[in-house]
Design an enzyme around this catalytic site. Sequence first.
Site, PDB file in Angstrom:
ATOM      1  N   LYS A 206       0.853  -1.094   0.004  1.00  0.00           N
ATOM      2  CA  LYS A 206       0.067   0.005  -0.095  1.00  0.00           C
ATOM      3  C   LYS A 206       1.006   1.323  -0.166  1.00  0.00           C
ATOM      4  O   LYS A 206       1.655   1.697   0.929  1.00  0.00           O
ATOM      5  CB  LYS A 206      -0.822  -0.027   1.223  1.00  0.00           C
ATOM      6  CG  LYS A 206      -1.787   1.238   1.358  1.00  0.00           C
ATOM      7  CD  LYS A 206      -2.850   1.093   2.250  1.00  0.00           C
ATOM      8  CE  LYS A 206      -3.671   2.442   2.295  1.00  0.00           C
ATOM      9  NZ  LYS A 206      -4.689   2.518   3.342  1.00  0.00           N
ATOM     10  N   LYS A 260      -2.237  -1.439  -4.006  1.00  0.00           N
ATOM     11  CA  LYS A 260      -3.024  -0.388  -4.033  1.00  0.00           C
ATOM     12  C   LYS A 260      -2.123   0.897  -3.865  1.00  0.00           C
ATOM     13  O   LYS A 260      -1.122   0.958  -3.126  1.00  0.00           O
ATOM     14  CB  LYS A 260      -3.651  -0.362  -2.650  1.00  0.00           C
ATOM     15  CG  LYS A 260      -4.629   0.638  -2.397  1.00  0.00           C
ATOM     16  CD  LYS A 260      -5.331   0.508  -0.946  1.00  0.00           C
ATOM     17  CE  LYS A 260      -6.096   1.776  -0.741  1.00  0.00           C
ATOM     18  NZ  LYS A 260      -6.200   1.983   0.371  1.00  0.00           N
TER      19      LYS A 260
HETATM   20  C1  PBG Z   1      -7.924   3.326   5.248  1.00  0.00           C
HETATM   21  C2  PBG Z   1      -8.191   3.194   3.603  1.00  0.00           C
HETATM   22  C3  PBG Z   1      -7.845   4.040   2.848  1.00  0.00           C
HETATM   23  C4  PBG Z   1      -8.184   3.757   1.507  1.00  0.00           C
HETATM   24  C5  PBG Z   1      -8.666   2.409   1.918  1.00  0.00           C
HETATM   25  N1  PBG Z   1      -8.521   2.087   3.256  1.00  0.00           N
HETATM   26  C6  PBG Z   1      -7.301   5.693   2.801  1.00  0.00           C
HETATM   27  C7  PBG Z   1      -5.918   5.783   3.100  1.00  0.00           C
HETATM   28  O1  PBG Z   1      -5.259   5.009   3.483  1.00  0.00           O
HETATM   29  O2  PBG Z   1      -5.666   7.115   3.440  1.00  0.00           O
HETATM   30  C8  PBG Z   1      -8.460   4.270   0.084  1.00  0.00           C
HETATM   31  C9  PBG Z   1      -9.416   3.788  -0.949  1.00  0.00           C
HETATM   32  C10 PBG Z   1      -9.435   4.443  -1.843  1.00  0.00           C
HETATM   33  O3  PBG Z   1      -9.001   5.685  -2.272  1.00  0.00           O
HETATM   34  O4  PBG Z   1     -10.600   4.257  -2.726  1.00  0.00           O
HETATM   35  N2  PBG Z   1      -6.852   3.470   5.664  1.00  0.00           N
END
Ligand code: PBG
Length: 335
Positions: A206, A260
Site C-alpha cells: 500500500k 494499492k
Molecule cells: C484506510 C483506507 C484508505 C483507503 C482504503 N482504506 C485511505 C488511506 O489509506 O488514506 C483508500 C481507498 C480508496 O481511495 O478508494 N486506511
Amino acid sequence: MSRSVPPIVPAYPAGRPRRMRRTAPLRAMMAESVLTAADLIWPIFVTDVAGADVEIASMPGVRRLTIEGAVRAAEEAATLGIPAVCLFPFTDPALRTEGGEVAWSPENITNRAIRAIKAAVPEVMVMTDIALDPYNINGHDGLVRDGIILNDETVEALVRMAMAQAEAGADILGPSDMMDGRVGAIRAATEAGGFRDVTILSYAAKFASGFYGPFRDAVGASGRLVGDKKTYQIDPANTDEALRAVARDLAEGADMVMVKPGMPYLDICRQVKDGFRVPVFAYQVSGEYAMIEGAVRNGWLGEKVIAESLLCFKRAGCDGVLTYYAPRIAAALKG
Ligand code: PBG
C-alpha cells in the site's frame, strides 16, 4: 507467468498477425485474459448519519448507503455474481474520538452492516477495512501521540477491531493500516478466538498515494488529516520495499495480498504474482475512479475505458480487483 518473447515469429508474409485479429470470434478465442464478475470486490460506503447517504461529490455516481441500502447493494451483488462487498464507514462525527474507540464497538455502523448483510444475503462475502481513520478525529490510520503514529499501541487497537468484525460475521479482514506486525497479531487473535476460517486480505503493498483523496471525502476523513501517511505507507518510488512488505504479510499469515492503488502500480502487481504465486488483488482506488469517471462524464473518454482499466489487472497477474465500478461492469458483462 512472466513471459519471454516466443521463439518462433514467422516473417511476413508467412506471419500475418492480423489474420488472428480479423473477426470477433477469433479475437475472443485468443484472448489471454478475461475479466468476470467473479473477480470483483465491490467497496461500499455505509452510514447511519441522517442526510449523509448522498452522492460523494468527488466520486460521481457513488453514494454513501444506509444499512438497508447496503443490504440492497449486497442483494444486487448476488444477482450480478459479484462474490464480495467491502464495507467502509462514514462515522457520525459526534462518535469520533482521538483514539477512535468506536472502531471496535460491536454496535458501530460497520459491524451492524456486516450482521445485516450476512443475515439477508449470506452467500455474499463481506470484507472489512481495518484502520482507524474513519473513526478518529485526526484522519490517521493509527493512534497518534505528539504527532507520531504509534505502532504497537495501534496494533492492539486493530486486533480489537478485527475481532469485533469477525464476531459480527466478516468473511475477509482487510488490514489497511500498514502498521508493523498487524497481520501476525490479527492472525494470532483470530486463531485463539475460534475464527480459524476467517481470511485475511492484507493491504500489503500500500503506497502513500495522492489517489486516495476522494475516499477520504467519502469516509469523512478529509480536512482532519494532519501531515501525511508517509511514515507508514510505502514510497511510490519503491519496488523492493513493496515486495518485502508482501513477503512479511504472507509470513505473518495473510491468505491474500493487495496492491494499492491499482493502475499506476501494475508493475508491482506483476512482480508480486510472479514472485509469490499467491492470490493477488489490486485496488482501483477512489482517485482512479474519479479520474476515469470524470473523463467519461465529460465526454473526453469513451465508456469502454472502464472495462479496459479493469482487464489490465488480470493481464498484470491479479486474481481480482476491488473497484467502485463493480456493479456497472458486472451488469455490462452479464448483458
Ligand atoms: C484506510 C483506507 C484508505 C483507503 C482504503 N482504506 C485511505 C488511506 O489509506 O488514506 C483508500 C481507498 C480508496 O481511495 O478508494 N486506511
